[in-house]
Design an enzyme around this catalytic site. Structure first.
Site, PDB file in Angstrom:
ATOM      1  N   GLY A 232       0.768  -1.225   0.000  1.00  0.00           N
ATOM      2  CA  GLY A 232       0.000   0.000   0.000  1.00  0.00           C
ATOM      3  C   GLY A 232       0.799   1.275   0.000  1.00  0.00           C
ATOM      4  N   CYS A 259      11.317  -1.652   4.300  1.00  0.00           N
ATOM      5  CA  CYS A 259      10.326  -1.596   3.226  1.00  0.00           C
ATOM      6  C   CYS A 259       9.262  -0.525   3.520  1.00  0.00           C
ATOM      7  CB  CYS A 259       9.711  -2.968   3.007  1.00  0.00           C
ATOM      8  SG  CYS A 259       8.856  -3.105   1.400  1.00  0.00           S
ATOM      9  N   LEU A 260       8.006  -0.903   3.739  1.00  0.00           N
ATOM     10  CA  LEU A 260       6.984   0.079   4.093  1.00  0.00           C
ATOM     11  C   LEU A 260       7.368   0.811   5.378  1.00  0.00           C
ATOM     12  CD1 LEU A 260       4.140   1.325   3.602  1.00  0.00           C
ATOM     13  CD2 LEU A 260       3.245  -0.480   5.075  1.00  0.00           C
ATOM     14  N   HIS A 343      14.701  -5.702   1.773  1.00  0.00           N
ATOM     15  CA  HIS A 343      14.342  -6.697   2.783  1.00  0.00           C
ATOM     16  C   HIS A 343      15.597  -7.391   3.309  1.00  0.00           C
ATOM     17  CE1 HIS A 343       9.874  -6.958   2.388  1.00  0.00           C
ATOM     18  NE2 HIS A 343      10.140  -6.384   1.229  1.00  0.00           N
ATOM     19  N   GLU A 345      15.688  -9.306   5.759  1.00  0.00           N
ATOM     20  CA  GLU A 345      15.286 -10.659   6.169  1.00  0.00           C
ATOM     21  C   GLU A 345      15.210 -11.591   4.965  1.00  0.00           C
ATOM     22  OE1 GLU A 345      11.228  -8.965   5.115  1.00  0.00           O
ATOM     23  OE2 GLU A 345      13.274  -8.309   5.479  1.00  0.00           O
ATOM     24  N   GLY A 564      40.281 -32.787 -14.619  1.00  0.00           N
ATOM     25  CA  GLY A 564      40.091 -34.016 -13.861  1.00  0.00           C
ATOM     26  C   GLY A 564      41.075 -35.109 -14.245  1.00  0.00           C
ATOM     27  N   MET A 596      30.487 -39.186  -3.324  1.00  0.00           N
ATOM     28  CA  MET A 596      29.093 -38.736  -3.248  1.00  0.00           C
ATOM     29  C   MET A 596      28.413 -38.956  -4.593  1.00  0.00           C
ATOM     30  SD  MET A 596      29.965 -35.327  -1.089  1.00  0.00           S
ATOM     31  CE  MET A 596      31.438 -35.154  -2.071  1.00  0.00           C
ATOM     32  N   GLY A 627      29.712 -37.652 -10.516  1.00  0.00           N
ATOM     33  CA  GLY A 627      30.350 -38.879 -10.992  1.00  0.00           C
ATOM     34  C   GLY A 627      30.872 -38.703 -12.395  1.00  0.00           C
ATOM     35  N   HIS A 629      32.562 -35.827 -14.962  1.00  0.00           N
ATOM     36  CA  HIS A 629      33.211 -34.516 -14.952  1.00  0.00           C
ATOM     37  C   HIS A 629      32.258 -33.488 -15.550  1.00  0.00           C
ATOM     38  CE1 HIS A 629      35.999 -31.262 -15.951  1.00  0.00           C
ATOM     39  NE2 HIS A 629      36.849 -31.814 -15.099  1.00  0.00           N
ATOM     40  N   GLU A 684      35.262 -28.239  -5.055  1.00  0.00           N
ATOM     41  CA  GLU A 684      36.491 -27.489  -5.312  1.00  0.00           C
ATOM     42  C   GLU A 684      36.154 -26.051  -5.667  1.00  0.00           C
ATOM     43  OE1 GLU A 684      38.594 -29.123  -8.618  1.00  0.00           O
ATOM     44  OE2 GLU A 684      37.001 -28.683 -10.069  1.00  0.00           O
TER      45      GLU A 684
END
Length: 979
Positions: A232, A259-260, A343, A345, A564, A596, A627, A629, A684
């Site tokens: 508003g 903000c407001l 903002h 936050e 790699g 991983m 797994g 590259h 990396e």
């Protein structure tokens, strides 16, 4: 994890978006089947749609999302409660959707994918009776709002009437609290992220209505006043403004507004506010702190602004928008009162300014200890602008040596010709004499007209040392020539001072830290960041010893290696010994770390200047799981399956890591992300321009290498202009309103006894980049660009074992997926065998199913709407001709007669929020109008396409020289290329 589907399907109906100026868009409904009206606004964020639609600041507005793909990661549970605030939802800005309606270009439907998702976006919108439309050219809409300003609009369901729309009026969210620390006022809107920020910091919060008479409680029931955001016009809140003015006159507590709340504080101080043309709504808006000169990336959502010229005596500007120079913050010169327009936050969006809550609470704590704090301005960290300039002055040099990358090799090709050329252009723009060392004659950077002097010599420590002694340059760049130049920099590290040469950009010590696997792991551990459990080894025996503590499977990585080289996965001791022997042939050190394999692989391109301004320019998601590259993987930009929480968790980490390492210029950070949780590990950091940097630069339109070269001279990011818009600065994070797909090119068939299997060691010799408004359009364009024999995502006659190809990926994996889908494999089955995210697989399955549907038609029976849909999904005329047993020319004739032609869109870095002056274009069938006009004639130059053996950078040189010659003769030129 994976795609989820609602129990009931929602049949899509036609919907119309009508604007007050008479402009009409037709699309399909995916929300509630009702008509609404409201003010039409656009938002340029690329993630965070659940948070955006529940933001109270959008109350009653029709929201246009500029990023074209929405709904990809579904919607999390509405029942899950916040861990700190159990009465509030965990994943949203509020407990209800606040927008009146939603407008998007492309909607993912039920093919969403995220471990937290419990339903689709459409299901949630229907639950809350909110209409939504997709299939709209949102870029054209954004340009219309940009040019004419925010306007009223209607979303019209089939055969519906709607009341006349109204703009946001006097309904407002506001707040106060206590920490004994602060007081908040608020109305019916429960925006909760500021509340999380305060409670996390141990603050006791008292929430009161927006028109509550709070000044009598100051110093008794609360110790600090916080004024929150809401929708508003602030001018309509006379009672609230009066109460704030009384609180400031009493001077009993510190005050902080956002903000407001910022606008209300300004009006209470005696300043005025104004309605902006279209507002600032996005997650990448740069704001410069007037006190310390630093620039922060902020999240914003507002249509009004404080008029800085109207600030009374005793007040000063605190933050200024680095793009449009509008006011973004104010501070009282003698009292602890301050506010910001953005903002801090920040949900959705970056967390860069959340420290302002710490500033506020520290000020309150000091005021409780000594009353003198109430007679002093709020203090902010980061020093003063003059102090920061004197600590990090501009580098004054007259002659700079740039190291090239030498001969092309796998993992180090034309992208370093690009980066070196851009660096030389940036240096010449600053009036600096440039010297280049590069023996590769078939490059643009060694051509006449770029460097002032070129040495065609090997890029080795011996030759670089000789050139330095002969030329006596003031400084050297080692980060624009790939691993080759980097190694020379490391070897000469201790000699540069004696040679009288300053290293520009990232310090050599930082480069060594990122290249040495053990040093890097220790460095990350020191700041609490997560790397995979690992250990370094300098011999096979040491490797066998350390793996016992880590456990199999592991990945072996060679230090100081390109692409790699020497890396791979070991599942037992025999595999480990074999890999160690290979790795030690390429490097004196290896790192053995927990595997991983199967996790998502995510990359961020990060830029930082000497004054600690830091941004992420582009994030990318690998189609293939960890797994393979990244140079051998299909890569999509921006990421498609990360939520705002995922995206900004990794972004925040990237900024923290790069600041800790002290990178100056450009670098990239790679992550492994668990698809079933928020767990991640840093793989990396490449503290230099990399192959991914060239992709990110072309994908976003942001000139990474050019900017990085300027940063090495000590020029701050917010003092470098955005060459695309001419009016914004380079300290911003690009907004994409399209999707980019990169696919590698292999030439493995030209060699005998070479394995075609893909792993962590790179094998591709080139790559293509395609751009579209949908993932399907972009990936089909990329498949064709790899090889002109490819029609798109179709089954092939290639001899392959589908199961073997899916489980053990090779250069034919994408075609194996097409054959599997054609053979009836489900998305779930393919996911089990490949671990490729189900969102990508669902999109490919849609292409396979659509192709099967097309095979039931001929050119004379196919409906026009299906021809249009086929083109929007990226099917080429040759593909359609195959489906319809026709010819390419016949299909093209039918298409042209139906008026189905592509439009030209710009890559402008800002999602059409600002006018662009760019010649960087792409074609799409997912649009209604061209971004550029075609009234002049010129000469088109065709590039050579993807790099392959026998055709690479030398044809870049040919094309560029041809264009420069034509332009010198006064001809307009058009370049067509995909590399």
């Amino acid at each position: 994890m994976g795609s989820s589907h609602d129990a009931t399907s929602h049949a899509q109906k036609c919907m119309i978006l009508e604007l007050e100026d008479g402009f009409v868009c037709h699309g399909l409904s995916f929300g509630a089947d009702r008509s609404i009206s409201g003010e039409l606004v656009f938002q340029t964020g690329m993630v965070g749609y659940p948070e955006s639609v529940t933001d109270p600041s959008y109350r009653g507005q029709i929201l246009v999302v500029t990023f074209p793909l929405v709904g990809n990661y579904g919607v999390p549970s509405r029942e899950t409660r916040d861990a700190l605030l159990s009465a509030l939802p965990a994943h949203f800005e509020a407990s209800e959707i606040h927008i009146a309606g939603l407008v998007v270009a492309s909607y993912s439907g039920e093919d969403f994918s995220h471990h937290l998702a419990t339903s689709s976006l459409g299901t949630w919108l229907r639950e809350q009776n909110v209409p939504a439309i997709h299939g709209v050219d949102t870029r054209a809409l954004t340009k219309r709002i940009r040019n004419q300003g925010s306007m009223l609009g209607k979303l019209l369901a089939e055969r519906s009437d709607v009341r006349e729309p109204k703009t946001n009026g006097n309904t407002v969210s506001s707040n106060n609290s206590r920490q004994g620390v602060s007081v908040h006022w608020r109305d019916i809107y429960d925006d909760i992220d500021w509340l999380r920020c305060l409670v996390l910091r141990g603050v006791e919060v008292l929430v009161v209505p927006w028109d509550f008479d709070f000044p009598p409680l100051a110093g008794k029931d609360y110790d600090g006043l916080f004024i929150s955001n809401g929708p508003g016009d602030p001018a309509l809140l006379g009672n609230t403004i009066s109460h704030i003015a009384t609180a400031m006159a009493d001077g009993r507590t510190p005050i902080f507004g956002i903000c407001l709340g910022h606008q209300l504080l300004a009006r209470a101080a005696g300043a005025s506010t104004l309605k902006m043309k279209f507002g600032n709504r996005g997650h990448n808006i740069p704001c410069t702190n007037k006190l310390n000169g630093k620039c922060y990336i902020t999240s914003q959502n507002h249509g009004y602004a404080v008029d800085a010229m109207s600030l009374p005596d005793g007040w000063e500007e605190l933050f200024v928008n680095a793009n449009d120079e509008s006011n973004e913050g104010i501070r009282h010169r003698h009292r602890p009162y301050f506010s910001v327009q953005f903002h801090p936050e920040s949900t959705p969006g970056p967390r860069d300014t959340e420290f302002l809550f710490d500033v506020f609470i520290d000020t309150i704590s000091k005021s409780l200890s000594t009353v003198e704090t109430l007679l002093q301005p709020v203090a902010f960290p980061g020093g003063t602008a003059d102090e920061n300039e004197s600590l990090h002055p501009r580098v004054i040099v007259k002659k700079v040596l740039v190291l090239g990358s030498g001969g092309l090799s796998i993992g180090q090709a034309g992208e370093f010709d690009y980066s070196g050329s851009q660096a030389i252009k940036a240096l010449k723009q600053e009036g600096i004499y440039t010297i280049l060392i590069n023996p590769n004659i078939a490059t643009i950077q060694t051509s006449k007209g770029l460097a002032d002097k070129v040495y065609f010599l090997p890029v080795t420590a011996d030759f670089v040392r000789k050139v330095i002694r002969h030329e006596r340059p003031d400084a050297i760049y080692v980060t624009f020539g790939g691993q080759t130049a980097l190694q020379v920099g490391i070897q000469l590290k201790d000699e540069f001072e004696e040679l009288g040469v300053q290293v520009l950009g990232t310090p050599i010590d930082t480069i060594i830290t990122t290249e040495d696997r053990e040093l890097f792991a220790r460095s990350m551990e020191s700041i609490g960041e997560k790397c995979a459990k690992s250990a370094s080894a300098s011999s096979v025996e040491e490797g066998l010893r350390v793996v016992k503590d880590i456990g199999f499977p592991v990945i072996v990585r060679a230090a100081y290696a390109l692409g790699g080289l020497g890396s791979g996965f070991a599942y037992n001791e025999k595999d480990l010994v074999d890999l160690c022997n290979k790795a030690f042939a390429a490097s004196p050190q290896i790192l053995i770390e927990r595997s991983m394999k199967g996790w998502k692989e995510i990359e961020y391109e990060v830029v930082r200047d000497a004054r600690d301004n830091c941004i992420t320019v582009c994030n990318m998601e690998n189609f293939d799981p960890l797994g393979i590259h990244t140079g051998d993987s299909i890569v999509v930009a921006p990421s498609q399956t990360l939520s705002d929480e995922d995206y900004n968790m990794l972004r925040t980490t990237a900024v923290n890591v790069i600041r800790h390492l002290g990178v100056v210029g450009e670098c990239n950070i790679q992550y492994a992300l668990n698809p079933f949780s928020k767990e991640y590990c840093i793989i990396e950091v490449n503290a230099r321009l990399s192959r991914s940097s060239a992709l990110a630069s072309k994908a976003t339109g942001y000139p990474l290498a050019f900017v990085a070269a300027k940063l090495g001279l000590g020029i701050p990011l917010n003092e470098i202009s955005n060459t695309v818009t001419k009016v914004t600065c380079a300290c911003f994070e690009p907004s994409l309103d399209y999707v980019v797909v990169k696919i590698p090119r292999w030439d493995l068939k030209k060699f005998t006894r070479v394995s075609t299997q893909l792993n962590s060691s790179m094998k591709s010799v080139g790559e293509v980049m395609s751009i579209g408004r949908t993932f399907e359009e972009a990936i089909q364009k990329a498949i064709r660009a790899i090889d002109f024999h490819n029609l798109g995502f179709n089954e092939t006659n290639a001899l392959m074992s589908i199961d073997n190809e899916l489980q053990t990926p090779s250069d034919q994996r994408l075609f194996a997926i097409a054959n599997a889908m054609h053979s009836g494999y489900s998305v779930d089955k393919i996911w089990e065998m490949t671990q490729i995210d189900k969102w990508f697989l669902s999109k490919l399955k849609g292409l396979s199913d659509f192709g099967r549907q097309m095979s039931t038609y001929t050119t004379s029976t196919v409906p026009q709407n299906l021809i249009r849909k086929a083109k929007q999904l990226g099917f080429c005329d040759r593909q359609l001709a195959k489906f319809w047993s026709s010819t390419e020319l016949a299909v093209r004739r039918v298409r042209i007669e139906a008026g189905i032609t592509p439009v030209v869109k710009q890559i402008d870095t800002v999602a059409a929020e600002f006018p662009a002056y760019t010649n960087y274009l792409y074609l799409t069938y997912n649009g209604e109008e061209n971004d550029v006009e075609f009234e002049d004639q010129g000469v088109m130059v065709l590039g050579s396409g993807v790099y392959r053996i026998g055709s690479s950078v030398e044809f870049d040189w040919c094309s560029v020289r041809a264009i420069r010659t034509l332009r010198a003769q006064g001809f307009k030129t058009v370049m067509v290329n995909v590399s």
